[in-house]
Design an enzyme around this catalytic site. Sequence first.
Site, PDB file in Angstrom:
ATOM      1  N   CYS A 276     -26.804 -14.870  27.380  1.00  0.00           N
ATOM      2  CA  CYS A 276     -28.183 -15.180  27.791  1.00  0.00           C
ATOM      3  C   CYS A 276     -28.861 -14.083  28.606  1.00  0.00           C
ATOM      4  CB  CYS A 276     -28.187 -16.491  28.566  1.00  0.00           C
ATOM      5  SG  CYS A 276     -27.714 -17.883  27.538  1.00  0.00           S
TER       6      CYS A 276
HETATM    7  N1  LIG Z   1     -23.697 -20.072  25.096  1.00  0.00           N
HETATM    8  C1  LIG Z   1     -24.603 -20.498  25.933  1.00  0.00           C
HETATM    9  O1  LIG Z   1     -24.294 -20.727  27.105  1.00  0.00           O
HETATM   10  C2  LIG Z   1     -26.036 -20.747  25.518  1.00  0.00           C
HETATM   11  C3  LIG Z   1     -26.852 -21.496  26.389  1.00  0.00           C
HETATM   12  C4  LIG Z   1     -28.162 -21.745  26.019  1.00  0.00           C
HETATM   13  C5  LIG Z   1     -28.655 -21.246  24.816  1.00  0.00           C
HETATM   14  N2  LIG Z   1     -27.857 -20.512  23.978  1.00  0.00           N
HETATM   15  C6  LIG Z   1     -28.440 -20.052  22.732  1.00  0.00           C
HETATM   16  O2  LIG Z   1     -27.959 -20.858  21.669  1.00  0.00           O
HETATM   17  C7  LIG Z   1     -27.789 -20.082  20.488  1.00  0.00           C
HETATM   18  C8  LIG Z   1     -26.340 -20.197  20.014  1.00  0.00           C
HETATM   19  O3  LIG Z   1     -25.487 -19.638  21.007  1.00  0.00           O
HETATM   20  P1  LIG Z   1     -23.919 -19.933  21.052  1.00  0.00           P
HETATM   21  O4  LIG Z   1     -23.461 -19.425  22.377  1.00  0.00           O
HETATM   22  O5  LIG Z   1     -23.621 -21.331  20.668  1.00  0.00           O
HETATM   23  O6  LIG Z   1     -23.398 -18.947  19.891  1.00  0.00           O
HETATM   24  P2  LIG Z   1     -21.919 -18.897  19.261  1.00  0.00           P
HETATM   25  O7  LIG Z   1     -21.728 -17.501  18.806  1.00  0.00           O
HETATM   26  O8  LIG Z   1     -20.937 -19.514  20.200  1.00  0.00           O
HETATM   27  O9  LIG Z   1     -22.015 -19.869  18.000  1.00  0.00           O
HETATM   28  C9  LIG Z   1     -22.866 -19.657  16.947  1.00  0.00           C
HETATM   29  C10 LIG Z   1     -22.151 -20.047  15.659  1.00  0.00           C
HETATM   30  O10 LIG Z   1     -23.099 -19.957  14.596  1.00  0.00           O
HETATM   31  C11 LIG Z   1     -22.413 -19.548  13.444  1.00  0.00           C
HETATM   32  N3  LIG Z   1     -23.397 -19.048  12.477  1.00  0.00           N
HETATM   33  C12 LIG Z   1     -24.081 -17.883  12.462  1.00  0.00           C
HETATM   34  N4  LIG Z   1     -24.949 -17.844  11.423  1.00  0.00           N
HETATM   35  C13 LIG Z   1     -24.816 -19.013  10.748  1.00  0.00           C
HETATM   36  C14 LIG Z   1     -25.436 -19.562   9.618  1.00  0.00           C
HETATM   37  N5  LIG Z   1     -26.396 -18.911   8.967  1.00  0.00           N
HETATM   38  N6  LIG Z   1     -25.038 -20.778   9.193  1.00  0.00           N
HETATM   39  C15 LIG Z   1     -24.060 -21.457   9.851  1.00  0.00           C
HETATM   40  N7  LIG Z   1     -23.444 -20.987  10.952  1.00  0.00           N
HETATM   41  C16 LIG Z   1     -23.817 -19.775  11.408  1.00  0.00           C
HETATM   42  C17 LIG Z   1     -21.435 -18.515  13.946  1.00  0.00           C
HETATM   43  O11 LIG Z   1     -20.349 -18.341  13.040  1.00  0.00           O
HETATM   44  C18 LIG Z   1     -20.997 -19.141  15.284  1.00  0.00           C
HETATM   45  O12 LIG Z   1     -19.831 -19.928  15.128  1.00  0.00           O
HETATM   46  C19 LIG Z   1     -28.229 -18.669  20.867  1.00  0.00           C
HETATM   47  O13 LIG Z   1     -29.592 -18.508  20.542  1.00  0.00           O
HETATM   48  C20 LIG Z   1     -28.053 -18.636  22.364  1.00  0.00           C
HETATM   49  O14 LIG Z   1     -28.914 -17.707  22.970  1.00  0.00           O
HETATM   50  C21 LIG Z   1     -26.542 -20.261  24.313  1.00  0.00           C
END
Ligand SMILES: NC(=O)c1ccc[n+]([C@@H]2O[C@H](COP(=O)([O-])OP(=O)(O)OC[C@H]3O[C@@H](n4cnc5c(N)ncnc54)[C@H](O)[C@@H]3O)[C@@H](O)[C@H]2O)c1
Length: 434
Positions: A276
């Site tokens: 983030c």
């Molecule tokens: N991790 C956090 O603390 C957090 C908090 C708030 C917001 N976010 C936001 O949420 C979003 C996701 O973050 P995250 O930490 O969960 O990411 P992550 O990398 O943990 O998980 C994302 C998943 O999406 C999958 N993926 C990618 N493209 C895909 C597709 N086209 N179809 C299906 N699956 C697909 C990946 O293989 C991965 O497993 C980001 O925009 C991030 O900025 C994250």
Amino acid sequence: MWETGAGQGETTKEQGVQTVVVVGQGYVGLPLAMRAVEVGYRVVGHDLDESRVKRLAAGESYVEDIPDATLRSALASGRYVATSEAAECEGFDYAVITVPTPLKEGVPDLSFVESSARALAPLLRPGATVVLESTTYPGTTRELLVPILEEGSGLLAGRDFMVGYSPERIDPGNRRWGLVNTPKVVSGIDERSKASVKSFYDSIVERTVPVSRPEEAEMVKLLENTFRHVNVALVNELAMFAGDLGIDVWEAIDAASTKPFGFMRFTPGPGVGGHCLPVDPSYLSWQVKRRVGAPFRFVELANDINDHMPHYVVRRLTLALNRQQRSVNGARVLLIGLAYKPNTGDARESPALTVAELLLDLGARVAAADPYVDPSVVDARVEMVEMDCAQLAAADAVVVLTDHDAFDWSLLDSHDGYVFDTRFRVAGERVEHL
Ligand SMILES: NC(=O)c1ccc[n+]([C@@H]2O[C@H](COP(=O)([O-])OP(=O)(O)OC[C@H]3O[C@@H](n4cnc5c(N)ncnc54)[C@H](O)[C@@H]3O)[C@@H](O)[C@H]2O)c1
């Protein structure tokens, strides 16, 4: 696809149960999928990463906030499947997109959101709702997501299907505030979409906070993270000057935090990491530059200060070794903690990894202890060790970078070698603080 219960093998779709597709089964998507199962939805967890899907199907969670037992009970309910096949998402009532939104050479990379939308579009049916949760710049939902969904489905957003944005606020490892008790901001491209998005999240979380449009909801997330990024930069810069002025910045922060209004506690550290803070504010400054033509100076300044912190840590360590008539070159440095924050194994963009690389480049022999971080994400030249008396005794300098509760901190309290603590976790005569 759906079984009524574990082992029964009878494929049926229960009457009246709505289907939720969660695209992306990561830190954000998996907890949402588990909660949706808990409250009674049938859930398809779609992820392109086949190894992740296999682990999920085997009841093995890779997200710390989700114990294996929770995942296994979701699988046993017969209302959760993990799949890498988009076709299995067919027939959804709600689809929530939780895929990564990284930066590519400093520019927002929305390719994962685009590919998710392209996969969902042909499966859209009238009456369904699509929600974007990934962090992104204001305008993405309406200008990027909606056209892809309309083109691929032949349907019209607002008339045939509904679309909204709801920023994720999950804080992995936070035991006090989780998905359910953290208020969730919701929005839609029109009133009907907003009502549908709200009604979905009303069933998932304790409190929803509707805002007028997706653009405001997208801004909420960027505002929250830019606020944090800027305030962390403020105390980091203060810590660097306080050191030169001979002032204990930690004591000053503690005392300032007693003010019951108008002040919020932020603490210095070796830099910012995770998905983030190093990324999201740049989504905002990129959009401001693109649309308004002006630099977002607060974001640029905060990036500059926070990116500099690992260099500052190495400089302080260099000075300390210098006082002992030693050089960094050849010194054995033990790093305590590599994750970007305590009690998690998440080392994405972790400043601790930058500290390790800078020290290696200067010729230090670097060892690191972190019970959570997967060694495969760490520079192969770093020797991964346990934090114990033998390792402490072998080190010329110890640097505390992440204060996991699992470490035995009493070992450092009694250690008689040099310790540079960037987290204010240990005390003692030989301990220097950031
Ligand atoms: N991790 C956090 O603390 C957090 C908090 C708030 C917001 N976010 C936001 O949420 C979003 C996701 O973050 P995250 O930490 O969960 O990411 P992550 O990398 O943990 O998980 C994302 C998943 O999406 C999958 N993926 C990618 N493209 C895909 C597709 N086209 N179809 C299906 N699956 C697909 C990946 O293989 C991965 O497993 C980001 O925009 C991030 O900025 C994250």
